[in-house]
Design a protein around this motif. Structure first.
Motif, mmCIF file in Angstrom:
data_model
loop_
_atom_site.group_PDB
_atom_site.id
_atom_site.type_symbol
_atom_site.label_atom_id
_atom_site.label_comp_id
_atom_site.label_asym_id
_atom_site.label_seq_id
_atom_site.Cartn_x
_atom_site.Cartn_y
_atom_site.Cartn_z
ATOM 1 N N PHE A 10 0.882 -1.166 0.000
ATOM 2 C CA PHE A 10 0.000 0.000 0.000
ATOM 3 C C PHE A 10 0.920 1.216 0.000
ATOM 4 C CE2 PHE A 10 -3.828 -2.248 2.021
ATOM 5 C CZ PHE A 10 -4.603 -2.099 0.883
ATOM 6 N N PRO A 11 0.380 2.405 -0.258
ATOM 7 C CA PRO A 11 1.279 3.570 -0.253
ATOM 8 C C PRO A 11 1.912 3.814 1.118
ATOM 9 C CG PRO A 11 -1.043 4.228 -0.522
ATOM 10 C CD PRO A 11 -0.987 2.750 -0.664
ATOM 11 N N ALA A 12 3.139 4.344 1.090
ATOM 12 C CA ALA A 12 3.749 4.933 2.283
ATOM 13 C C ALA A 12 3.696 6.436 2.027
ATOM 14 C CB ALA A 12 5.196 4.480 2.425
ATOM 15 N N ALA A 13 2.922 7.118 2.846
ATOM 16 C CA ALA A 13 2.696 8.537 2.585
ATOM 17 C C ALA A 13 3.987 9.330 2.676
ATOM 18 C CB ALA A 13 1.677 9.089 3.573
ATOM 19 N N SER A 14 4.063 10.389 1.890
ATOM 20 C CA SER A 14 5.215 11.265 1.930
ATOM 21 C C SER A 14 4.827 12.608 1.331
ATOM 22 C CB SER A 14 6.366 10.648 1.119
ATOM 23 O OG SER A 14 7.430 11.566 1.023
ATOM 24 N N SER A 15 5.194 13.660 2.020
ATOM 25 C CA SER A 15 4.965 14.997 1.469
ATOM 26 C C SER A 15 6.025 15.937 2.030
ATOM 27 C CB SER A 15 3.567 15.503 1.825
ATOM 28 O OG SER A 15 3.494 15.786 3.207
ATOM 29 N N TYR A 16 6.257 17.018 1.327
ATOM 30 C CA TYR A 16 7.262 17.973 1.790
ATOM 31 C C TYR A 16 6.896 18.607 3.136
ATOM 32 C CZ TYR A 16 9.491 17.423 -2.785
ATOM 33 O OH TYR A 16 10.130 16.907 -3.882
ATOM 34 N N PRO A 17 5.633 19.023 3.332
ATOM 35 C CA PRO A 17 5.320 19.600 4.656
ATOM 36 C C PRO A 17 5.599 18.622 5.807
ATOM 37 C CG PRO A 17 3.590 20.159 3.086
ATOM 38 C CD PRO A 17 4.502 19.178 2.401
ATOM 39 N N ALA A 18 5.292 17.343 5.584
ATOM 40 C CA ALA A 18 5.550 16.363 6.642
ATOM 41 C C ALA A 18 7.046 16.237 6.911
ATOM 42 C CB ALA A 18 4.961 15.001 6.253
ATOM 43 N N MET A 19 7.849 16.300 5.854
ATOM 44 C CA MET A 19 9.301 16.194 6.047
ATOM 45 C C MET A 19 9.848 17.400 6.800
ATOM 46 S SD MET A 19 10.889 14.345 2.698
ATOM 47 C CE MET A 19 9.618 14.372 1.471
ATOM 48 N N LEU A 20 9.312 18.576 6.498
ATOM 49 C CA LEU A 20 9.737 19.774 7.234
ATOM 50 C C LEU A 20 9.364 19.651 8.710
ATOM 51 C CD1 LEU A 20 8.686 22.455 4.602
ATOM 52 C CD2 LEU A 20 11.038 21.848 5.243
ATOM 53 N N ALA A 21 8.156 19.154 8.966
ATOM 54 C CA ALA A 21 7.721 18.988 10.352
ATOM 55 C C ALA A 21 8.611 17.985 11.085
ATOM 56 C CB ALA A 21 6.262 18.533 10.386
ATOM 57 N N ASP A 22 9.028 16.946 10.366
ATOM 58 C CA ASP A 22 9.904 15.950 10.979
ATOM 59 C C ASP A 22 11.266 16.542 11.340
ATOM 60 O OD1 ASP A 22 8.768 13.555 11.642
ATOM 61 O OD2 ASP A 22 9.164 12.573 9.718
ATOM 62 N N MET A 23 11.740 17.484 10.529
ATOM 63 C CA MET A 23 13.001 18.151 10.863
ATOM 64 C C MET A 23 12.850 18.920 12.174
ATOM 65 S SD MET A 23 13.924 19.507 7.006
ATOM 66 C CE MET A 23 15.259 20.616 7.465
ATOM 67 N N LEU A 24 11.717 19.599 12.298
ATOM 68 C CA LEU A 24 11.461 20.347 13.522
ATOM 69 C C LEU A 24 11.322 19.399 14.711
ATOM 70 C CD1 LEU A 24 10.858 23.108 14.813
ATOM 71 C CD2 LEU A 24 8.451 22.781 14.204
#
Lengths: 498, 498
Positions: free
Chosen positions: B80-94
């Motif tokens: 199934f998909p593994a979700a990924s988006s740029y906003p989520a990646m930015l939030a993960d950095m924070l």
């Protein structure tokens, strides 16, 4: 947000992160808030239309930062450290981008394989016995779990299964649910009994594992250093066997949460082996220190253990979550979890080489509670390489030295006492006097928001824990913290009630 | 690495990530490797001295990338998909920079509070019944778990405890360990029996939870759409009760892993309620679609459930891990896990407001297996705000439309058949003919490295699953994938053996 905007916002976020960490000591380490503060600051529903990135980042300062306990402030001395380093953060960015869900070898071979090799690297850094190293043909090996609680639970579940195979004549039941069972009925059964070293001082994760595993648990008494010795375990095992129970699991702790005490594993190990009990060693915090030869003797006795766990995400500069767990026999642990529906099978699983290396024993989903897993070994790889073993050793030694520095300050003040031997980066201390006095001191400290500590209880006494946590904590922060504590103590002792 | 170098390397990493994702379709989606490939490519021990960042990044391309299954390639159609988006990646950095371990309110108030509010936002997006929303005085609410497996396990453990309180006259035992127990002995006991909807098609996480929870499990048969209906459950419950068992837990699946089938929860719910069985609904993949009004009817029956779970990390653009779980009564779930050693207590916990809001029911560590937890709600917050509900709905609708497009292509080719109704983003199809023929087709597809699929089994037939996964998959990728499949089919059917 497209890739172009991500490039721009990503750079801004990198700067925000660097600014945050460079200036963190200017923020109050502990927030001054009432519970429930956040709900009124943001809408009660998600927006229908997209909002701008600027608005979100403004709200990070307005809504989030006032509610943060700053774990990476050099004035944070609570709990145990949460590791953090720039190389680990960079690796996490890469992990997020790759975004694989590594539940099987085929789901991303590099994810499974790097983890196996990194746990070998780490095991060698700790000088674990050869039987825990996977190599190319070993029977043991390591895996990354989320937390020590998961590692403890998994070792317990493996022990339950292992014991049930070995004790063909006994039934493994849930004695804690059998309170209505009269003695006559009970005598028909042989109960399994878990005997973890859950002294009042050990970590609550063991208690939680017992609760989830549904087994009875006994707490083994500790000596005056708050550690468990062989004779205490031996006596308890004999008592329980005489009462018709089968002890099957023991969890020793190296570096307990309250006072960083070390159980005497060289005494405990042979007892566990003789009694056919699974021995798990939990060194969640202190384990990182074993990469230094001068601390490695504390791990002696590991050769008797069936499983071992510590958290690089506590003290080895690898951001949470990354809990390293090793077992002597991979097959012991896999049987407890193995499930293989067709959609998780893959062609290589069938090949001879995979069968040996990855088909059953290296499908890491069989080693853990969750099915999915992130590419966490990237963090280990980046940190090990960019610090080198020497850099990591230097970090441990520096923090132990800072704890010793704080210990000296406390010892030089006759109003205070040290409550447990300072071996690692934790100092347990208190004002000579009542628990209430110390509770009041801690209240003052918390209220001041300048430094942050949490308490523990040792032999019924309320004790303050001072843990060296942040990577950036230096001597000047220790000196400042002590000045602050003595100032508050001075004020406290001036109050009429004392 | 100091902050200055992190600023530089961080920018480079942001660009590396953007480059990787922008050019991902030029990489072979599935690696062509033999298991064990990695070990020989890197040293067998960690370096003593630090290495340079350049060397590490060179090795990312040399060692890691060749071993990656590229989940975010638009040609990835597996699992199934593994979700990924740029906003989520930015939030993960924070999240990585804040690096708090949010096991209690005090350990970082914002971490606990944002999670509670975000799960309310998400619950409202799904139009969950009011009883699942925490608000300021509700009894239910949501929490982020790592994976659906954990949510299932936790609901099972809560059900065990809940049932043991309700059924004071019964004993909850481990019947699967009682194989030596003769019928006479057994009749003295009332066994607990778990009845999850573990059809051959459901997710293996239920089976795993039963194994860990140590309870017996029955699989409920499915109808011809691979879904469980009320009469099947009712019949099985009656049979088991007649045999002296107590059914206490049922797990319904909305969107099964093999074929994305939907159990008939409006029929199943009342049965569970009448029988005093805990009903958990697992909608790991499909749950995200319920934010669209046109798919929401598939969630009808949720009002009968005790707990509900789906994975925003699958289909809602929030990077792994983020599994959302709601319960009707927080108190049901907390008792199964609650442990409060002194070092986790905090002053605010004692205040009246906290007692109501956070002391017991909102100490999120009581809701999960691990003690520690990351600040994962930041990802939800960033994604919800930067996409808006409309943006998220558009993502779901686009992927469902792509699945329909692929279905049309399959249906137009008489050599193929569609094996299950296409409701979401998954198409189950096969070549008309033997299982072997389809296995050979899949082998060719895997070997080609151009697209990646995994199989499933439906009614004994080997079926190919084509799941729309990557955020960047467009019509042209679907068309290209189908051209590729038909080309390989043409080659396969030319072979003498067919």
């Amino acid at each position: 947000m497209d890739a172009a905007e991500f490039r721009r916002r990503g750079r801004e976020m990198v700067d925000y992160v660097a600014d945050y960490l460079e200036n963190i000591e200017q923020r109050p380490v502990y927030p001054d808030l009432e519970p429930g503060y956040l709900r009124s600051l943001i809408p009660s529903e998600a927006p229908l239309e997209p909002e701008s990135y600027e608005d979100v980042m403004k709200d990070v300062e307005r809504v989030i930062m006032p509610g943060i306990t700053h774990w990476h402030s050099p004035y944070f001395f609570a709990y145990f450290p949460a590791a953090s380093s720039y190389p680990a953060m960079l690796a996490d960015m890469l992990c997020g981008a790759i975004g694989c869900i590594g539940f099987s070898w085929a789901a991303s071979p590099a994810c499974t394989e790097l983890e196996t090799v990194m746990l070998d690297w780490l095991g060698k850094m700790l000088q674990l016995p050869e039987c825990f190293i996977a190599g190319t043909d070993g029977h043991g090996g390591g895996v990354i779990q989320g937390t020590a609680s998961e590692a403890t639970l998994i070792s317990l579940l493996a022990a339950q299964r292992y014991k049930s195979l070995k004790e063909q004549h006994s039934y493994l039941c849930r004695p804690n649910r059998l309170q209505h069972c009269g003695p006559t009925t009970c005598s028909l059964w042989v109960f399994s009994l878990m005997l973890p070293v859950l002294l009042p001082k050990a970590h609550s994760s063991v208690e939680r594992a017992a609760l989830i595993g549904g087994v009875m648990m006994r707490k083994v008494p500790t000596d005056k250093t708050y550690a468990v010795g062989g004779h205490m375990l031996k006596q308890m095992v004999e008592e329980d066997k005489a009462a018709g129970f089968i002890p099957f699991y023991f969890c020793a702790t190296l570096g307990t949460t309250p006072s960083c005490a070390f159980d005497h594993t060289t005494e405990l190990g042979p007892i566990c082996n003789d009694e056919n009990m699974w021995m798990h060693i939990d060194a969640a915090y202190a384990g990182s220190a074993f990469i230094c030869p001068e601390f490695r003797p504390l791990l002696n006795g590991i050769e008797f253990a069936d499983s071992f766990n510590f958290n690089p995400h506590k003290w080895l500069l690898v951001n949470f979550d990354c809990s390293a767990m090793w077992v002597k026999k991979r097959t012991d642990i896999i049987g407890a979890f193995k499930m293989e529906p067709l959609y998780l099978k893959h062609e290589n699983q069938e090949s001879a080489l995979t069968t040996v290396l990855f088909a059953s024993s290296w499908v890491l989903q069989h080693w853990q509670i969750p099915l999915g897993r992130r590419f966490r070994s990237l963090k280990l790889w980046f940190v090990f390489r960019m610090y080198g073993l020497k850099g990591l050793q230097a970090h441990i030694r520096k923090q132990v030295a800072l704890a010793k520095e704080f210990e000296s300050l406390v010892r030089a003040d006759k109003r205070f006492e040290i409550c447990a031997e300072v071996i690692m980066g934790l100092v347990c201390f208190r004002l000579k006097g009542s628990n209430e006095l110390n509770q009041n001191l801690l209240k003052k400290i918390t209220k001041s928001q300048e430094i942050h500590l949490v308490p523990c209880q040792l032999s019924g006494r309320f004790v303050l824990r001072f843990a060296i946590c942040a990577r950036t904590t230096e001597s000047r922060h220790i000196q400042q913290a002590w000045r602050h504590i003595t100032q508050l103590t001075f004020e406290l002792l001036q109050e009429p009630s004392h």
